[in-house]
Scaffold this motif. Structure first.
Motif, PDB file in Angstrom:
ATOM      1  N   MET A 131       0.832  -1.195   0.000  1.00 54.54           N
ATOM      2  CA  MET A 131       0.000   0.000   0.000  1.00 54.54           C
ATOM      3  C   MET A 131       0.874   1.254   0.000  1.00 54.54           C
ATOM      4  SD  MET A 131      -2.990   1.381  -0.085  1.00 54.54           S
ATOM      5  CE  MET A 131      -4.284   0.282   0.501  1.00 54.54           C
ATOM      6  N   LEU A 132       0.637   2.119  -0.967  1.00 54.37           N
ATOM      7  CA  LEU A 132       1.299   3.412  -1.028  1.00 54.37           C
ATOM      8  C   LEU A 132       0.330   4.482  -0.540  1.00 54.37           C
ATOM      9  CD1 LEU A 132       2.969   3.211  -4.570  1.00 54.37           C
ATOM     10  CD2 LEU A 132       3.922   2.486  -2.367  1.00 54.37           C
ATOM     11  N   ILE A 133       0.874   5.513   0.085  1.00 54.39           N
ATOM     12  CA  ILE A 133       0.066   6.604   0.612  1.00 54.39           C
ATOM     13  C   ILE A 133       0.451   7.897  -0.101  1.00 54.39           C
ATOM     14  CG2 ILE A 133      -0.635   7.891   2.651  1.00 54.39           C
ATOM     15  CD1 ILE A 133      -1.360   4.949   2.794  1.00 54.39           C
ATOM     16  N   THR A 134      -0.547   8.589  -0.634  1.00 49.69           N
ATOM     17  CA  THR A 134      -0.288   9.873  -1.269  1.00 49.69           C
ATOM     18  C   THR A 134      -0.883  11.006  -0.451  1.00 49.69           C
ATOM     19  OG1 THR A 134      -0.517  11.226  -3.274  1.00 49.69           O
ATOM     20  CG2 THR A 134      -2.322   9.706  -2.787  1.00 49.69           C
ATOM     21  N   ALA A 135      -0.107  12.075  -0.280  1.00 49.93           N
ATOM     22  CA  ALA A 135      -0.649  13.314   0.254  1.00 49.93           C
ATOM     23  C   ALA A 135      -1.468  13.985  -0.851  1.00 49.93           C
ATOM     24  CB  ALA A 135       0.476  14.231   0.718  1.00 49.93           C
ATOM     25  N   TRP A 136      -2.321  14.935  -0.457  1.00 50.35           N
ATOM     26  CA  TRP A 136      -3.253  15.559  -1.412  1.00 50.35           C
ATOM     27  C   TRP A 136      -3.079  17.070  -1.341  1.00 50.35           C
ATOM     28  CZ3 TRP A 136      -5.753  12.275  -4.587  1.00 50.35           C
ATOM     29  CH2 TRP A 136      -6.764  12.783  -5.407  1.00 50.35           C
ATOM     30  N   SER A 137      -2.483  17.627  -2.390  1.00 46.03           N
ATOM     31  CA  SER A 137      -2.155  19.051  -2.418  1.00 46.03           C
ATOM     32  C   SER A 137      -3.270  19.842  -3.086  1.00 46.03           C
ATOM     33  CB  SER A 137      -0.838  19.260  -3.176  1.00 46.03           C
ATOM     34  OG  SER A 137      -0.616  20.628  -3.430  1.00 46.03           O
ATOM     35  N   THR A 138      -3.943  20.696  -2.303  1.00 45.73           N
ATOM     36  CA  THR A 138      -5.007  21.552  -2.845  1.00 45.73           C
ATOM     37  C   THR A 138      -4.633  23.035  -2.825  1.00 45.73           C
ATOM     38  OG1 THR A 138      -6.117  21.835  -0.692  1.00 45.73           O
ATOM     39  CG2 THR A 138      -6.752  19.926  -2.035  1.00 45.73           C
ATOM     40  N   SER A 139      -3.706  23.412  -1.955  1.00 43.81           N
ATOM     41  CA  SER A 139      -3.309  24.812  -1.823  1.00 43.81           C
ATOM     42  C   SER A 139      -2.376  25.193  -2.967  1.00 43.81           C
ATOM     43  CB  SER A 139      -2.611  25.047  -0.481  1.00 43.81           C
ATOM     44  OG  SER A 139      -3.442  24.634   0.587  1.00 43.81           O
ATOM     45  N   PRO A 140      -2.578  26.366  -3.580  1.00 43.05           N
ATOM     46  CA  PRO A 140      -1.774  26.747  -4.745  1.00 43.05           C
ATOM     47  C   PRO A 140      -0.385  27.225  -4.336  1.00 43.05           C
ATOM     48  CG  PRO A 140      -3.310  28.506  -4.222  1.00 43.05           C
ATOM     49  CD  PRO A 140      -3.613  27.378  -3.273  1.00 43.05           C
ATOM     50  N   SER A 141       0.396  26.305  -3.791  1.00 37.57           N
ATOM     51  CA  SER A 141       1.711  26.642  -3.255  1.00 37.57           C
ATOM     52  C   SER A 141       2.694  25.526  -3.534  1.00 37.57           C
ATOM     53  CB  SER A 141       1.605  26.875  -1.738  1.00 37.57           C
ATOM     54  OG  SER A 141       2.885  26.879  -1.136  1.00 37.57           O
ATOM     55  N   GLU A 142       3.732  25.843  -4.279  1.00 40.20           N
ATOM     56  CA  GLU A 142       4.762  24.837  -4.536  1.00 40.20           C
ATOM     57  C   GLU A 142       5.543  24.530  -3.258  1.00 40.20           C
ATOM     58  OE1 GLU A 142       8.427  26.544  -6.642  1.00 40.20           O
ATOM     59  OE2 GLU A 142       6.862  28.011  -7.140  1.00 40.20           O
ATOM     60  N   VAL A 184      -7.568   2.593   5.608  1.00 39.00           N
ATOM     61  CA  VAL A 184      -6.550   2.188   4.633  1.00 39.00           C
ATOM     62  C   VAL A 184      -6.184   0.707   4.735  1.00 39.00           C
ATOM     63  CG1 VAL A 184      -4.157   2.543   3.885  1.00 39.00           C
ATOM     64  CG2 VAL A 184      -5.642   4.512   4.314  1.00 39.00           C
ATOM     65  N   PRO A 185      -5.952   0.138   5.934  1.00 39.60           N
ATOM     66  CA  PRO A 185      -5.649  -1.304   5.979  1.00 39.60           C
ATOM     67  C   PRO A 185      -6.775  -2.159   5.403  1.00 39.60           C
ATOM     68  CG  PRO A 185      -5.030  -0.257   8.043  1.00 39.60           C
ATOM     69  CD  PRO A 185      -5.805   0.769   7.262  1.00 39.60           C
ATOM     70  N   ARG A 186      -8.016  -1.745   5.653  1.00 42.92           N
ATOM     71  CA  ARG A 186      -9.155  -2.490   5.104  1.00 42.92           C
ATOM     72  C   ARG A 186      -9.165  -2.398   3.582  1.00 42.92           C
ATOM     73  NH1 ARG A 186     -14.478  -0.875   4.191  1.00 42.92           N
ATOM     74  NH2 ARG A 186     -14.089   1.163   5.167  1.00 42.92           N
TER      75      ARG A 186
END
Length: 253
Positions: A12-23, A220-222
């Protein structure tokens, strides 16, 4: 290691989720122990300028970058790959024809119709020559079709079988809206859990990647037991709020 290679490790890979317009924010997320960072241009506030700059910041932190495009923006899918993103999530893929149009933008001929011009991608992925990038791009970049409606679920096998579609991404909130015929938003709907499990298992049997947005990180484990191998953990403001709550709890005893 590229995102495709990480997914092939069957963990299982986990991705963060970027919504703020900031590099800077996207780069900070990438320096956390997430496996990847997703830049959201559907519901997030990113512009093309901030999204493309974020890809560079994420890559500089040693992580692969994913983009979610707005609905129907297949032109942006091609540009995302040219800018160095390794995967693109396309929302509201509700039919085989939707999947074919998305795949066409994501893959070079003979699979699709992506045109040549990956100049930023070649700068970031400097191990590639133009020739080697062309030869490997169709297999190394990932087209992830979102399954978030009854129509998409009905067309699931055809979407999975579409040449150029590398996997699916479940949006439980939208799927709950469609499943309840618009009665409300309830991603924890008990009936929906069997549907989510079936989607993951069918994708796994088809040899395609299965990804999902985890509204509750405890799920996530499920989801992993259902065949999912990539899960998104909430948005960057929510991650900040959760971290602040932990720190303030400690500070205030």
């Amino acid at each position: 290691m590229q995102l495709r290679d990480k997914l092939d490790q069957d963990r299982m890979l986990i991705t963060a989720w970027s919504t703020s317009p900031s590099e800077e924010m996207a780069g900070a997320l990438a320096r956390c122990p997430f496996d990847t960072v997703t830049v959201d241009m559907q519901h997030g506030a990113h512009t093309e300028t901030t999204a493309f700059a974020s890809a560079k910041a994420i890559f500089a932190a040693g992580k692969p970058a994913i983009m979610r495009i707005p609905v129907g923006r297949n032109d942006l899918a091609s540009r995302a790959l040219d800018m160095g993103f390794e995967a693109v999530i396309a929302p509201m893929i509700n039919s085989v024809s939707d999947a074919e149009a998305f795949a066409a933008a994501m893959k070079y001929p003979p699979v699709g119709e992506r045109s040549w011009g990956p100049m930023r991608a070649l700068q970031l992925h400097s191990g590639h020559s133009p020739e080697s990038y062309f030869r490997s791009a169709n297999s190394e970049t990932l087209a992830l079709a979102m399954i978030e409606t009854r129509a998409a679920f009905a067309a699931l096998d055809g979407i999975l079988a579409t040449d150029g579609i590398d996997g699916i991404f479940v949006g439980p909130s939208d799927l709950s809206i469609s499943w309840s015929d618009g009665a409300g938003v309830d991603p924890q709907n008990e009936e929906l859990q069997d549907v989510i499990a079936e989607i993951g298992n069918r994708a796994h049997r088809a040899g395609k990647a299965a990804a999902i947005f985890a509204v509750d990180p405890a799920d996530v484990p499920r989801f992993g037991k259902m065949g999912y191998r990539l899960a998104a953990l909430n948005t960057d403001p929510a991650i900040i709020h959760a971290g602040a709550a932990v720190m303030l709890d400690k500070a205030r005893g």
